[in-house]
Motif scaffolding. Structure first.
Motif, short mmCIF file in Angstrom:
data_model
loop_
_atom_site.label_atom_id
_atom_site.label_comp_id
_atom_site.label_asym_id
_atom_site.label_seq_id
_atom_site.Cartn_x
_atom_site.Cartn_y
_atom_site.Cartn_z
N GLU A 178 36.02 38.18 35.37
CA GLU A 178 37.40 38.31 34.92
C GLU A 178 38.32 38.54 36.11
O GLU A 178 37.89 38.64 37.26
CB GLU A 178 37.50 39.50 33.96
N GLY A 179 39.62 38.68 35.82
CA GLY A 179 40.61 38.82 36.87
C GLY A 179 40.45 40.04 37.75
O GLY A 179 40.90 40.05 38.90
N LEU A 180 39.81 41.09 37.25
CA LEU A 180 39.63 42.30 38.04
C LEU A 180 38.65 42.13 39.18
O LEU A 180 38.62 42.94 40.11
CB LEU A 180 39.17 43.45 37.14
N GLY A 181 37.82 41.09 39.13
CA GLY A 181 36.82 40.87 40.16
C GLY A 181 35.42 41.10 39.63
O GLY A 181 35.22 41.51 38.49
N LEU A 182 34.44 40.80 40.48
CA LEU A 182 33.04 40.93 40.08
C LEU A 182 32.67 42.40 39.93
O LEU A 182 32.64 43.14 40.91
CB LEU A 182 32.13 40.25 41.10
N GLY A 183 32.40 42.79 38.69
CA GLY A 183 32.04 44.18 38.40
C GLY A 183 30.91 44.24 37.39
O GLY A 183 30.19 43.27 37.15
N GLU A 184 30.77 45.38 36.76
CA GLU A 184 29.63 45.64 35.89
C GLU A 184 29.59 44.71 34.69
O GLU A 184 28.50 44.35 34.24
CB GLU A 184 29.65 47.10 35.43
N PHE A 185 30.73 44.31 34.16
CA PHE A 185 30.71 43.46 32.97
C PHE A 185 30.00 42.14 33.25
O PHE A 185 29.09 41.73 32.51
CB PHE A 185 32.13 43.21 32.46
N ALA A 186 30.41 41.43 34.30
CA ALA A 186 29.79 40.15 34.63
C ALA A 186 28.33 40.34 35.03
O ALA A 186 27.47 39.51 34.70
CB ALA A 186 30.56 39.45 35.74
N ASP A 243 31.10 35.74 43.09
CA ASP A 243 32.24 36.49 43.62
C ASP A 243 33.31 35.47 44.03
O ASP A 243 33.09 34.68 44.93
CB ASP A 243 31.79 37.31 44.83
N MET A 244 34.45 35.50 43.36
CA MET A 244 35.50 34.53 43.65
C MET A 244 36.53 35.05 44.65
O MET A 244 37.33 34.26 45.17
CB MET A 244 36.20 34.12 42.37
N TYR A 245 36.53 36.34 44.95
CA TYR A 245 37.56 36.91 45.80
C TYR A 245 37.11 37.18 47.23
O TYR A 245 37.92 37.23 48.15
CB TYR A 245 38.09 38.22 45.20
N GLY A 246 35.83 37.40 47.43
CA GLY A 246 35.33 37.72 48.76
C GLY A 246 35.04 39.19 48.92
O GLY A 246 35.84 40.05 48.53
N ASP A 247 33.85 39.49 49.50
CA ASP A 247 33.42 40.87 49.76
C ASP A 247 33.48 41.73 48.50
O ASP A 247 33.70 42.94 48.55
CB ASP A 247 34.26 41.51 50.87
N ARG A 248 33.30 41.06 47.35
CA ARG A 248 33.31 41.73 46.04
C ARG A 248 34.56 42.60 45.86
O ARG A 248 34.50 43.74 45.39
CB ARG A 248 32.03 42.52 45.82
N ARG A 249 35.67 42.05 46.19
CA ARG A 249 36.94 42.79 46.07
C ARG A 249 37.25 43.06 44.61
O ARG A 249 37.05 42.20 43.75
CB ARG A 249 38.06 41.98 46.71
N GLN A 250 37.77 44.24 44.34
CA GLN A 250 38.16 44.64 42.99
C GLN A 250 39.66 44.88 42.95
O GLN A 250 40.22 45.55 43.82
CB GLN A 250 37.44 45.93 42.59
N ALA A 251 40.31 44.32 41.95
CA ALA A 251 41.73 44.59 41.75
C ALA A 251 41.90 45.98 41.13
O ALA A 251 41.12 46.38 40.27
CB ALA A 251 42.36 43.54 40.85
N ARG A 252 42.93 46.69 41.55
CA ARG A 252 43.17 48.06 41.05
C ARG A 252 44.17 48.11 39.90
O ARG A 252 44.23 49.09 39.18
CB ARG A 252 43.67 48.94 42.20
N ASN A 253 44.93 47.03 39.74
CA ASN A 253 45.94 47.02 38.69
C ASN A 253 46.29 45.56 38.36
O ASN A 253 45.79 44.63 39.00
CB ASN A 253 47.19 47.80 39.12
N LEU A 254 47.14 45.38 37.35
CA LEU A 254 47.48 44.03 36.92
C LEU A 254 48.27 43.27 37.97
O LEU A 254 48.18 42.03 38.04
CB LEU A 254 48.28 44.09 35.61
N GLN A 255 49.02 43.98 38.81
CA GLN A 255 49.75 43.31 39.88
C GLN A 255 48.78 42.67 40.88
O GLN A 255 48.98 41.53 41.32
CB GLN A 255 50.68 44.29 40.59
N GLU A 256 47.72 43.40 41.22
CA GLU A 256 46.73 42.84 42.13
C GLU A 256 45.97 41.69 41.48
O GLU A 256 45.63 40.71 42.13
CB GLU A 256 45.75 43.93 42.60
N VAL A 257 45.70 41.83 40.19
CA VAL A 257 45.05 40.73 39.47
C VAL A 257 45.91 39.47 39.57
O VAL A 257 45.40 38.38 39.88
CB VAL A 257 44.82 41.09 37.99
#
Length: 246
Positions: free
Chosen positions: A37-45, A63-77
């Protein structure tokens, strides 16, 4: 079940995926990509990758963002997703890097590949299919269906399955119709759209409780039915002896 991180690259970008498979299987198995999802590769996937491994597939959560980056909010998403969606060739290349990584593994039968994706990941799957990637199946769960690079006649190889919420504002009725028209115009041989009534965005994710987005809400019924539809398609098009029909 074996699970571990796996690093791969797209140009200069380091991507860190998550691999899950049954180490007891003696023969190469079908491979399935899982796009996050938009938040990045995390536990759900990752959990979905493990579910696929339990069915006998070799699953790579990409991983679509690189270095398993995680978005912190909807703006980052919005920024992370927008940067890729605005560059469809880069998005497709990054998806293809994951596909090549999975297909090259000794556990995988590279002639039997599929991809699934959730939300943003659903659009990634569809872009790969539109790009003519060597996929037997492409499954989008509550993904965005619009594209800047529509499918062209004869290019889509995958059987395409869309599982969408009838009340998802990110996939409104006009977008669904436009997608159906796109599939017809491109003469895609096997495609289907399943619309779940009274169902919003992110319906497969138990963490979607409406607190982050009021229009993102889990539906156990739609989730269960959509996963069953995916399994049925895989049983058919992957010539599945991987246990998915058991």
């Amino acid at each position: 079940m074996q699970t571990h991180d796996i690093d791969y690259c797209d140009d200069a970008v380091n991507l860190r995926g998550y691999l899950a498979y049954d180490e007891k299987a003696s023969e190469p198995r079908p491979g399935v990509l899982v796009f996050h999802e938009g938040l990045g590769l995390g536990e759900f996937a990752m959990a979905r990758a493990r579910m696929l491994a339990e069915l006998g597939y070799v699953a790579l959560a990409a991983d679509m963002y690189g270095d398993r980056r995680q978005a912190r909010n909807l703006q980052e998403v919005a920024k992370l997703v927008g940067d890729l969606r605005n560059e469809p060739q880069m998005l497709r290349a990054r998806g293809r890097a994951a596909l090549a990584t999975l297909a090259a593994l000794p556990q995988v039968d590279g002639d039997r590949m599929a991809a699934i994706g959730f939300c943003f990941g659903g659009s990634v799957v569809l872009e790969l299919a539109r790009d003519g990637a060597d996929l037997k199946a492409a499954v989008s769960f509550h993904g965005v269906l619009a594209t800047n690079s529509p499918a062209v006649s004869g290019k889509v190889k995958a059987s395409v399955l869309i599982c969408t919420g009838a009340d998802d504002p990110l996939a409104p009725a006009e977008q669904v119709k436009a997608f159906e028209d796109e599939m017809r115009a491109a003469e895609v041989g096997d495609w289907q759209v399943i619309s779940y009534g009274n169902t919003l965005h992110s319906f497969t994710n138990p963490a979607a409780d409406g607190s982050v987005m009021p229009t993102a809400l889990y539906s156990e019924q739609a989730d269960r039915r959509a996963w069953a539809s995916m399994r049925s398609l895989f049983d058919e098009v992957l010539c599945n002896d991987a246990g998915g029909s058991e």
